[in-house]
Design an enzyme around this catalytic site. Sequence first.
Site, PDB file in Angstrom:
ATOM      1  N   CYS A  28       0.830  -1.208   0.000  1.00  0.00           N
ATOM      2  CA  CYS A  28       0.000   0.000   0.000  1.00  0.00           C
ATOM      3  C   CYS A  28       0.863   1.256   0.000  1.00  0.00           C
ATOM      4  O   CYS A  28       1.497   1.573  -0.989  1.00  0.00           O
ATOM      5  CB  CYS A  28      -0.979  -0.049   1.178  1.00  0.00           C
ATOM      6  N   HIS A  72      -3.607  -5.572   1.032  1.00  0.00           N
ATOM      7  CA  HIS A  72      -2.851  -5.820   2.266  1.00  0.00           C
ATOM      8  C   HIS A  72      -2.740  -7.308   2.610  1.00  0.00           C
ATOM      9  O   HIS A  72      -3.575  -7.835   3.345  1.00  0.00           O
ATOM     10  CB  HIS A  72      -3.519  -5.090   3.437  1.00  0.00           C
ATOM     11  N   GLU A 126      -0.889  -8.675   4.709  1.00  0.00           N
ATOM     12  CA  GLU A 126      -0.690  -8.912   6.148  1.00  0.00           C
ATOM     13  C   GLU A 126      -2.015  -9.019   6.900  1.00  0.00           C
ATOM     14  O   GLU A 126      -2.048  -9.504   8.029  1.00  0.00           O
ATOM     15  CB  GLU A 126       0.192  -7.796   6.754  1.00  0.00           C
TER      16      GLU A 126
END
Lengths: 231, 81
Positions: free
Chosen positions: A86, A196, A198
């Site tokens: 990002c 994302h 994660e």
Amino acid sequence: MATRFGIVQFPGSCDETDTLLACSRVGDAELLWHKDTDLGGVDVVVLPGGFSYGDYLRVGAIVQFAPIMGAVAEHAAGGGLVLGICNGFQVLTEAGLLPGALLPNTNLRFTCQQADLIVENTETPFTHESAPGEIISVPAKHGAGRFYAPPELLAQIEDGGQVLLRYAEGHNFNGSVNDIAGVTNEGRNVFGLMPHPEHAVDPLTGSDDALKLFHSLASAAPMAVGSGDMT
Amino acid sequence: MLTMKAQVLIRPKQGILDPQGLAVEEALPALGFSGVSNVHVGRLVELEVDDPAQLDAMCEKLLANPLIEDFEVVLSDSSGA
């Protein structure tokens, strides 16, 4: 030996903790500070999401001159692995480590949604544990994620197999050219993506599809030229 | 010291979709202003510099992103005494 991940914390970063936890699932992970001038021997550098330096001027514009960025560029130049998520992706394009630029979403809104992504090139340290054409579900949340490259550069990126992730049909909410969600550099050791990964490593939060990306990195890192273990 | 006042005008490159400009263009008729077209929204950076010769490099390195933006430097009167 476990792969060492270093997650860089800038003023305005906000996803460094989730990134740290995701990386910890596949290796050893630690935070690096933006004022550091060396990477402490980590194998993989991750630039996390957030709003570094308040997104002043342009997203990712100011942060490219943070003290640690010299070491990040050096790591990348030596073949070391770098992942930008990002805001981290935006930073890497501004720093010239990845091609293209990220523009405001065509809908002019900060948009937060789950996005289906198609894994394109799997012959990279970031995607080698995925199958070509595999679809993964990963959250995306940003206001400036419209990937853009002028026609000549775009052709070069496409021909060079540098597109690693594309938004599946109906999921390109930001207006990215050719539905591009993530690109790598020519050397295939620097990778940036707007969604994302994660946040997609545990079924508890809806999807663990992106865990493969971290596993890929962990197993590829010892082979990467710039690995901290080899210096 | 003699410093120069400068304005740097930064515009989205032609041909790249400019949703901000489009939003403004669509908002104006809604307020009753007709006959408006080709609206683009950019940035203005005002600065005072000792050496105006450095402005182009400043733009290329930081103030603008040449991949997606055009810039124009406008110099005005010196402000130093």
